[in-house]
Design a protein around this motif. Structure first.
Motif, PDB file in Angstrom:
ATOM      1  N   THR A 164       0.819  -1.212   0.000  1.00  0.00           N
ATOM      2  CA  THR A 164       0.000   0.000   0.000  1.00  0.00           C
ATOM      3  C   THR A 164       0.852   1.260   0.000  1.00  0.00           C
ATOM      4  N   SER A 165       2.123   1.141   0.419  1.00  0.00           N
ATOM      5  CA  SER A 165       3.000   2.315   0.417  1.00  0.00           C
ATOM      6  C   SER A 165       3.276   2.820  -0.997  1.00  0.00           C
ATOM      7  N   LEU A 166       2.992   2.002  -2.014  1.00  0.00           N
ATOM      8  CA  LEU A 166       3.244   2.409  -3.397  1.00  0.00           C
ATOM      9  C   LEU A 166       2.231   3.426  -3.907  1.00  0.00           C
ATOM     10  N   VAL A 167       1.160   3.681  -3.139  1.00  0.00           N
ATOM     11  CA  VAL A 167       0.172   4.656  -3.595  1.00  0.00           C
ATOM     12  C   VAL A 167       0.755   6.069  -3.622  1.00  0.00           C
ATOM     13  N   SER A 168       1.933   6.249  -3.045  1.00  0.00           N
ATOM     14  CA  SER A 168       2.572   7.569  -3.117  1.00  0.00           C
ATOM     15  C   SER A 168       2.872   7.962  -4.550  1.00  0.00           C
ATOM     16  N   ILE A 169       2.932   6.978  -5.460  1.00  0.00           N
ATOM     17  CA  ILE A 169       3.199   7.284  -6.865  1.00  0.00           C
ATOM     18  C   ILE A 169       2.070   8.072  -7.489  1.00  0.00           C
ATOM     19  N   ILE A 170       0.867   8.013  -6.912  1.00  0.00           N
ATOM     20  CA  ILE A 170      -0.274   8.754  -7.462  1.00  0.00           C
ATOM     21  C   ILE A 170      -0.683   9.900  -6.535  1.00  0.00           C
ATOM     22  N   GLY A 171       0.208  10.271  -5.627  1.00  0.00           N
ATOM     23  CA  GLY A 171      -0.064  11.432  -4.792  1.00  0.00           C
ATOM     24  C   GLY A 171      -0.865  11.160  -3.544  1.00  0.00           C
ATOM     25  N   MET A 172      -1.069   9.893  -3.177  1.00  0.00           N
ATOM     26  CA  MET A 172      -1.740   9.554  -1.932  1.00  0.00           C
ATOM     27  C   MET A 172      -0.675   9.296  -0.865  1.00  0.00           C
ATOM     28  N   PHE A 173      -0.917   9.762   0.347  1.00  0.00           N
ATOM     29  CA  PHE A 173       0.078   9.658   1.401  1.00  0.00           C
ATOM     30  C   PHE A 173      -0.385   8.663   2.453  1.00  0.00           C
ATOM     31  N   ASP A 174       0.120   7.442   2.350  1.00  0.00           N
ATOM     32  CA  ASP A 174      -0.150   6.439   3.370  1.00  0.00           C
ATOM     33  C   ASP A 174       0.774   6.700   4.558  1.00  0.00           C
ATOM     34  N   LEU A 175       0.942   5.717   5.439  1.00  0.00           N
ATOM     35  CA  LEU A 175       1.777   5.904   6.624  1.00  0.00           C
ATOM     36  C   LEU A 175       3.205   6.282   6.242  1.00  0.00           C
ATOM     37  N   LEU A 176       3.818   5.495   5.367  1.00  0.00           N
ATOM     38  CA  LEU A 176       5.194   5.789   4.971  1.00  0.00           C
ATOM     39  C   LEU A 176       5.277   7.107   4.220  1.00  0.00           C
ATOM     40  N   GLY A 177       4.304   7.386   3.388  1.00  0.00           N
ATOM     41  CA  GLY A 177       4.319   8.621   2.618  1.00  0.00           C
ATOM     42  C   GLY A 177       4.202   9.851   3.493  1.00  0.00           C
ATOM     43  N   ILE A 178       3.336   9.807   4.501  1.00  0.00           N
ATOM     44  CA  ILE A 178       3.164  10.970   5.369  1.00  0.00           C
ATOM     45  C   ILE A 178       4.379  11.145   6.265  1.00  0.00           C
ATOM     46  N   VAL A 179       5.040  10.040   6.646  1.00  0.00           N
ATOM     47  CA  VAL A 179       6.274  10.157   7.427  1.00  0.00           C
ATOM     48  C   VAL A 179       7.358  10.836   6.594  1.00  0.00           C
ATOM     49  N   ARG A 180       7.503  10.416   5.358  1.00  0.00           N
ATOM     50  CA  ARG A 180       8.519  11.027   4.496  1.00  0.00           C
ATOM     51  C   ARG A 180       8.165  12.481   4.181  1.00  0.00           C
ATOM     52  N   LEU A 181       6.884  12.774   4.055  1.00  0.00           N
ATOM     53  CA  LEU A 181       6.477  14.149   3.785  1.00  0.00           C
ATOM     54  C   LEU A 181       6.908  15.081   4.910  1.00  0.00           C
ATOM     55  N   ASN A 182       6.878  14.613   6.144  1.00  0.00           N
ATOM     56  CA  ASN A 182       7.239  15.451   7.288  1.00  0.00           C
ATOM     57  C   ASN A 182       8.746  15.640   7.436  1.00  0.00           C
ATOM     58  N   PHE A 183       9.548  14.918   6.666  1.00  0.00           N
ATOM     59  CA  PHE A 183      10.988  15.154   6.707  1.00  0.00           C
ATOM     60  C   PHE A 183      11.324  16.550   6.186  1.00  0.00           C
ATOM     61  N   SER A 184      10.456  17.095   5.349  1.00  0.00           N
ATOM     62  CA  SER A 184      10.714  18.418   4.771  1.00  0.00           C
ATOM     63  C   SER A 184      10.359  19.558   5.716  1.00  0.00           C
ATOM     64  N   ASP A 185       9.838  19.253   6.902  1.00  0.00           N
ATOM     65  CA  ASP A 185       9.516  20.285   7.877  1.00  0.00           C
ATOM     66  C   ASP A 185      10.821  20.844   8.455  1.00  0.00           C
ATOM     67  N   SER A 186      11.108  22.093   8.152  1.00  0.00           N
ATOM     68  CA  SER A 186      12.377  22.693   8.590  1.00  0.00           C
ATOM     69  C   SER A 186      12.468  22.802  10.110  1.00  0.00           C
ATOM     70  N   ASN A 187      11.336  22.811  10.793  1.00  0.00           N
ATOM     71  CA  ASN A 187      11.362  22.895  12.252  1.00  0.00           C
ATOM     72  C   ASN A 187      11.918  21.638  12.904  1.00  0.00           C
ATOM     73  N   TRP A 188      11.945  20.530  12.141  1.00  0.00           N
ATOM     74  CA  TRP A 188      12.442  19.271  12.681  1.00  0.00           C
ATOM     75  C   TRP A 188      13.617  18.724  11.884  1.00  0.00           C
ATOM     76  N   ALA A 189      14.226  19.542  11.070  1.00  0.00           N
ATOM     77  CA  ALA A 189      15.343  19.076  10.235  1.00  0.00           C
ATOM     78  C   ALA A 189      16.563  18.780  11.103  1.00  0.00           C
ATOM     79  N   SER A 190      16.970  17.520  11.132  1.00  0.00           N
ATOM     80  CA  SER A 190      18.170  17.104  11.869  1.00  0.00           C
ATOM     81  C   SER A 190      18.667  15.806  11.259  1.00  0.00           C
ATOM     82  N   PRO A 191      19.921  15.427  11.511  1.00  0.00           N
ATOM     83  CA  PRO A 191      20.445  14.186  10.910  1.00  0.00           C
ATOM     84  C   PRO A 191      19.724  12.919  11.344  1.00  0.00           C
ATOM     85  N   VAL A 192      19.121  12.906  12.558  1.00  0.00           N
ATOM     86  CA  VAL A 192      18.496  11.676  13.065  1.00  0.00           C
ATOM     87  C   VAL A 192      16.988  11.651  12.852  1.00  0.00           C
ATOM     88  N   THR A 193      16.412  12.743  12.356  1.00  0.00           N
ATOM     89  CA  THR A 193      14.958  12.766  12.164  1.00  0.00           C
ATOM     90  C   THR A 193      14.486  11.742  11.134  1.00  0.00           C
TER      91      THR A 193
END
Length: 385
Positions: A320-349
């Motif tokens: 189901t994580s492959l639905v990110s290819i069509i712009g749907m954000f499952d669990l893995l997709g929403i986790v990766r989307l939040n990596f771009s949050d500059s407020n939490w940008a760190s090497p271990v995030t």
């Protein structure tokens, strides 16, 4: 027998002595499973050394040195990186997971409307638990509520727009909610549809057999990403102008059809494993084709292929994580989307978020695997261990 011989006859039984130390208990288990042969002993020692080398640093990173509370990247970065942690610090950033936990569950679903997916989840659990318990009665009613009534109710409640509910478009859905919806619908559709395809592929009617064979081979011959891409991009090109189908619904259809083709081959393997005499015996009793399948063949075939069925379910849940290819954000997709949050940008995030997502997937997959083993032991009537 004289009196002297009677004196040597014991009148009381000796007390039972405990078994030898290496025949029962932890020592016996270790001897049987870990040190049965010299080869097993060497492999056990090597595995133990690897665990000693890997486990302490992992525990230190995951728990001891991890950052559990706080807001912003400061709690997950060193002083040189603009944070508050000392130089050389490295640990899990679970504060990031805690701050984003609601998004990981519901995606961008409106905060004030999240009671709706929570209600759907509670109803799902309430219907699923008795369905999984063999001794609970009224399985037919339970199945109708779980697989028919609940999806309709959930669709209306989550989408809204009726009965005074605020409409929430499917692009706002995300997180674990999307993962569970896709996997549940895929599982609920693929099993019965896969049975029909398997029976169709073994049918004596050439047209039915050809249609089922073509569908199975075409779907199994292309990746799921291609199926999702075609459902999202190519399907609207074949629809009448002005007509559209919701993107999430297209993903549901694509995932369900893809899983059905694989499920059909698993079921067909079980059907081929049933001795021919079973069908001949049913025919001699005058049973119709559907009675023969429902009462004789399918119950035995499905019991044989429980591991294959659950393996397909587990693969579907992870895919189901492959639905990110069509712009749907499952669990893995929403986790990766939040990596771009500059407020939490760190090497271990990033690694902290991915570990959380992987652990969540593992919990569900491990649960399905354990339940599969339980059902195998419950239904194993002819070959008791």
């Amino acid at each position: 027998m004289n009196a002297e011989a009677i004196n040597f006859v014991r009148r009381d039984m000796l007390a039972q002595e405990p078994p030898p130390g290496l025949q029962k208990g932890l020592g016996a288990w270790m001897k049987k499973n870990m040190f049965a042969t010299p080869k097993d002993s060497v492999l056990t020692i090597i595995a133990f050394l690897i665990l000693v080398w890997m486990v302490p640093p992992a525990v230190k990173w995951l728990f001891i040195d991890a950052s559990w509370t706080g807001g912003g990247r400061g709690v997950c970065a060193t002083v040189a990186q603009g944070g508050s942690q000392p130089e050389g610090w490295s640990g899990g950033c679970w504060a990031f997971v805690g701050a984003k936990f609601d998004q990981f569950l519901f995606g961008r679903y409106p905060v004030e409307e999240r009671w709706r997916p929570i209600l759907v989840g509670a109803l799902f659990i309430a219907l699923l638990i008795p369905m999984l318990m063999p001794k609970v009665p009224h399985k037919i009613i339970n199945a109708i509520l779980l697989f028919i009534a609940l999806p309709i109710f959930a669709f209306v409640l989550l989408l809204g727009g009726v009965f005074g509910l605020v409409p929430v478009e499917t692009p706002l859905w995300g997180g674990l909610m999307v993962t569970l919806i896709l996997s549940f619908v895929g599982i609920a559709v693929s099993l019965p549809f896969g049975i029909v395809l398997a029976l169709g592929r073994r049918s004596q009617m050439p047209v039915i057999r050809m249609i089922c064979t073509i569908f199975i081979e075409i779907v199994r011959g292309i990746p799921l990403i291609t199926v999702l891409f075609m459902a999202s991009v190519m399907l609207p090109l074949f629809l009448p102008q002005g007509m559209t189908v919701d993107k999430f619904l297209r993903a549901l259809i694509g995932v369900s059809f893809f899983a059905s083709a694989y499920m059909a081959e698993v079921i067909r393997g079980g059907l081929q494993a049933i001795p021919k005499g079973q069908a001949e015996g049913a025919d001699s009793l005058g049973l119709s084709y559907w009675h023969k399948m429902n009462l004789i063949i399918l119950p035995q075939a499905l019991k044989l292929v429980i591991p294959g069925i659950v393996n397909t379910f587990i693969g579907l849940f992870k895919d189901t994580s492959l639905v990110s290819i069509i712009g749907m954000f499952d669990l893995l997709g929403i986790v990766r989307l939040n990596f771009s949050d500059s407020n939490w940008a760190s090497p271990v995030t990033p690694i902290s978020g991915l570990i959380f997502a992987g652990f969540t997937f593992w919990i569900f997959c491990f649960g399905m695997s354990r339940y599969s083993g339980f059902m195998e032991r419950l239904l194993d009537k002819g070959h008791k261990r």
